[in-house]
Scaffold this active site. Structure first.
Site, short mmCIF file in Angstrom:
data_model
loop_
_atom_site.label_atom_id
_atom_site.label_comp_id
_atom_site.label_asym_id
_atom_site.label_seq_id
_atom_site.Cartn_x
_atom_site.Cartn_y
_atom_site.Cartn_z
N ASP A 36 -61.60 33.82 76.98
CA ASP A 36 -62.07 35.19 76.79
C ASP A 36 -63.45 35.30 77.46
O ASP A 36 -64.09 34.28 77.75
CB ASP A 36 -62.14 35.48 75.29
CG ASP A 36 -62.66 36.87 74.99
OD1 ASP A 36 -62.35 37.80 75.76
OD2 ASP A 36 -63.39 37.02 73.99
N LEU A 37 -63.92 36.52 77.68
CA LEU A 37 -65.21 36.70 78.34
C LEU A 37 -66.34 36.97 77.35
O LEU A 37 -67.12 36.07 77.03
CB LEU A 37 -65.12 37.84 79.38
CG LEU A 37 -66.38 38.07 80.20
CD1 LEU A 37 -66.70 36.86 81.07
CD2 LEU A 37 -66.22 39.31 81.07
N ASP A 38 -66.42 38.18 76.81
CA ASP A 38 -67.50 38.54 75.89
C ASP A 38 -67.39 37.74 74.59
O ASP A 38 -66.35 37.76 73.93
CB ASP A 38 -67.44 40.03 75.57
CG ASP A 38 -67.74 40.89 76.78
OD1 ASP A 38 -68.87 41.39 76.89
OD2 ASP A 38 -66.82 41.07 77.61
N ASP A 88 -62.98 34.84 70.71
CA ASP A 88 -63.81 35.09 69.52
C ASP A 88 -63.42 36.31 68.70
O ASP A 88 -63.98 36.54 67.64
CB ASP A 88 -65.28 35.27 69.95
CG ASP A 88 -65.52 36.61 70.64
OD1 ASP A 88 -64.83 36.89 71.64
OD2 ASP A 88 -66.36 37.37 70.15
#
Length: 360
Positions: free
Chosen positions: A127-129, A305
């Site tokens: 995932d990124l953020d 997250d």
């Protein structure tokens, strides 16, 4: 009522879940010593003796129904839609009821990260953020550190290019944040995907009334300073991180936005409600990558997250992979990192070991 919650309630007759949310293993960088780790092979052997969704503190009466919603592929459009609804039901039960899991105690022998001897056997999905980059108060303020971009480059080399970012962001935004890297990516929680060959894939049709829905949302929040409306391809995100006391108001706005539009759905996240056209999810895009080179035939690792990552965790678990939750909330993931810094240290160790092996 949010769409994801409505679906969860409709499926309660098939899924009977009780007790506390499952506790997950916490990632511990110091547990990388060979004598103190179990191998991925050993972990997979344990998974074959117990369903990934029928262990720990969660009790699921109809394990076959749950397992099938993460392992079934193909079928017609209706079957695919039903499978997505079952996935939403599982996530709703675990993550939308207000219950929260507890991290295992420091030093708990059960809290060990499986040792990855050869990262070349794995496909990495991140995932990124909140996983690659720190979450910022405003979405446009997010930055990816140069050291993190270098780490991603090292991981890509170590994994034989089998590294992809799976995010809620638009693909164009992901590319800008990771420049000069250009990776296989999935955007808008599965509505967009660019494969390793650079081909673009889209899931579902963009709601014809989306622009009107967005304008109505913008009008609703015009007097709410600090509430941010983020436009995306086929979606819009309503951020209330700067005004957490407005969560209920933002929830009501999101509910109202989809009320007359069955082709739209609401995805709740960390201080955000996302309204998007219905289509693929993160589990779908991970499955799609795993059917293609250079991901085909590899064991998946997925770290994320937020609530929207849970479907990806379910798919990875069903394939005997490594699922890692970043943060404290209840999750289907088998392992946990306290924060992205702990995750990055573990990933850096994987890259370092792979580089050392190549240098021999």
């Amino acid at each position: 009522m949010l769409e994801i919650e409505r679906r969860g309630q409709e499926r309660r007759r098939d899924l009977l879940i009780g007790g506390k949310p499952r506790r997950t293993k916490r990632l511990q960088s110091r547990h990388l010593a060979p004598s103190r780790n179990v191998s991925v092979g050993e972990a997979h052997e344990k998974e074959t003796r117990a369903s990934p969704l029928h262990r720990g503190d969660i009790v699921i009466e109809n394990v076959e129904v749950v397992h099938s919603c993460f392992t079934s592929e193909g079928g017609n459009e209706r079957e695919s839609a039903n499978r997505r609804e079952r996935r939403c039901s599982v996530i709703s039960e675990i993550c939308m009821t207000g219950r929260r899991g507890k991290m295992r105690p420091e030093g708990d022998a059960r809290s060990m990260l499986p040792k990855v001897d050869d990262i070349g056997r794995f496909a990495l999905f991140l995932d990124l953020d909140g996983t690659v980059a720190e979450i910022a108060e405003r979405p446009e303020a997010v930055r990816v550190e140069a050291s993190t971009i270098a780490l991603l480059g090292a991981l890509r080399r170590a994994a034989g290019d089998a590294l992809a970012v799976v995010s809620g962001r638009d693909i164009a935004v992901i590319d800008a944040l990771l420049s000069p890297l250009r990776l296989p990516v999935a955007g808008v929680h599965g509505l967009q995907r660019r494969d390793a060959a650079g081909r673009l894939h889209r899931s579902g049709d963009v709601c014809a009334d989306l622009e009107r829905v967005i304008r109505a949302i913008e009008a609703d929040v015009v007097g709410d300073a600090g509430v941010i409306v983020e436009r995306k391809t086929g979606a819009v995100a309503l951020h209330y991180r700067l005004r957490p006391e407005l969560e209920a108001r933002c929830r009501a706005i999101a509910e109202r936005a989809v009320r007359d539009h069955p082709e739209l759905e609401v995805l709740p996240g960390k201080k955000v409600f996302e309204i998007r056209s219905q289509g693929g999810d993160k589990g779908d895009v991970i499955e799609a990558f795993l059917k293609e080179e250079p991901f085909r035939g590899r064991v998946p690792i997925f770290a994320g997250d937020d609530v929207t990552d849970e479907v990806g965790f379910g798919v990875v678990n069903a394939r005997g992979g490594v699922s890692i939750k970043v943060g404290r909330s209840a999750t289907l993931a088998h392992y946990r990192a306290a924060d992205l810094h702990e995750l990055h240290r573990w990933l850096a160790e994987l890259a370092r070991v792979a580089e050392a092996e190549r240098a021999r």
